[in-house]
Enzyme design. Structure first.
Site, mmCIF file in Angstrom:
data_model
loop_
_atom_site.group_PDB
_atom_site.id
_atom_site.type_symbol
_atom_site.label_atom_id
_atom_site.label_comp_id
_atom_site.label_asym_id
_atom_site.label_seq_id
_atom_site.Cartn_x
_atom_site.Cartn_y
_atom_site.Cartn_z
ATOM 1 C CE1 TYR A 1 46.494 36.999 35.416
ATOM 2 C CE2 TYR A 1 46.300 34.619 35.282
ATOM 3 C CZ TYR A 1 47.003 35.771 35.017
ATOM 4 O OH TYR A 1 48.190 35.717 34.346
ATOM 5 C CE LYS B 1 49.332 36.737 37.791
ATOM 6 N NZ LYS B 1 49.735 35.363 37.366
#
Length: 302
Positions: A143, A171
């Site tokens: 992320y 992400k």
């Protein structure tokens, strides 16, 4: 339903929801409502669910609550959709512990955020992800959200992380389409947009899909954008994307966390330090959501 593009790996599907964590009126974890929401999201087009992220209020849920949520959602959706568990903290050892806990609870993958506040240099960032990836047998989604953590996962670091067999996805909230496109071109990492306004642009340069907060309330409408693009109708994909923008902008870029705006639409309390949306904000969100639903209904009659 159209199939996704064969040249990109899709370890968790295309359309993922960053799911909220429901609480009871007294503030405790509402596992029954979480199970109901998870089942509805999958039925309405979500390929996978990401739990215990920032949208899921992970800073204010306990380790035990995180595990309980994974177990409840795993049971609710069964094999129909992968469950990705957020395990990110600012502490590498604690993150690895949460990763092992998520694996025991039945998660299919891990969402691991860059360590925040301490702002480690790139070699330390790389070491953090590698140690967490080595802690379990689960695939890892990195992320990258420097606006919250204070530290970017630089493209050169991402290229090295891609060599680890269990680091399979990203992400992407770095707002660097050029850097992301470079990593997509040079690795097999599946890039998921974490910012609604970049869902379609990232997909167009080879992204795998999205991890969306707005999908809590508009899963079908978000998925329709990808379906149109995959069908080769880029003009329709752009039109459907534009139709979503007013709601997405109000939910994600109007000064309130997405958790607050989702719960303004779905109901249920947030945990402090978050505060619920005021009446004016909630009414505005409902108006935009209802306009989107009415637009869908009108188009279905044509």
């Amino acid at each position: 339903m159209s199939t996704s593009r064969p040249h990109r790996a899709l370890p968790f599907g295309r359309a993922l929801c960053a799911m909220i964590t429901p609480f009871t009126p007294t503030g405790s974890l509402d596992l029954d409502r979480a199970a109901e929401l998870a089942a509805r999201l999958v039925a309405e087009g979500c390929d996978g669910l990401v739990l215990n992220g920032t949208t899921g209020e992970s800073p204010t849920t306990t380790d035990a609550e995180k595990a309980a949520l994974v177990r409840a959602v795993r049971e609710a959706v069964g094999p129909a959709a992968p469950v990705v568990a957020g395990v990110g903290t600012a502490d590498t050892r604690h993150t690895a512990e949460l990763a092992r806990q998520a694996e025991r609870a039945g998660a299919d993958g891990l969402l691991v955020v860059t360590p925040y506040y301490s702002r480690p240099p790139q070699p330390a960032v790389e070491a953090h992800f590698l140690k967490v990836a080595d802690a379990t047998s689960l695939p890892v989604m990195v992320y990258d959200i420097p606006g919250r953590t204070g530290t970017r996962v630089e493209p050169a670091t991402m290229l090295r992380l891609a060599e680890h067999p269990r680091i399979v996805a990203v992400k992407d909230c770095a707002y660097d389409l050029l850097g992301s496109a470079r990593v997509i071109a040079e690795t097999s990492l599946a890039y998921y947009s974490g910012c609604e306004e970049l869902n379609l642009p990232l997909y167009a340069v080879g992204g795998a899909g999205y991890v969306s907060t707005v999908a809590n309330v508009a899963p079908r409408q978000l998925r329709a954008v990808l379906d149109a693009f995959d069908a080769g109708d880029t003009a329709e994909a752009a039109r459907l994307n534009a139709r979503l923008l007013p709601l997405a902008e109000r939910m994600m870029a109007a000064g309130l966390p997405g958790t607050v705006t989702v719960k303004a639409l779905l109901g249920g309390p947030v945990r402090e330090p978050l505060q619920p949306a005021d009446r004016e904000t909630a009414d505005g969100l409902r108006g935009l959501f209802e306009a989107l639903v009415l637009s869908d209904q009108a188009e279905s009659l044509v």
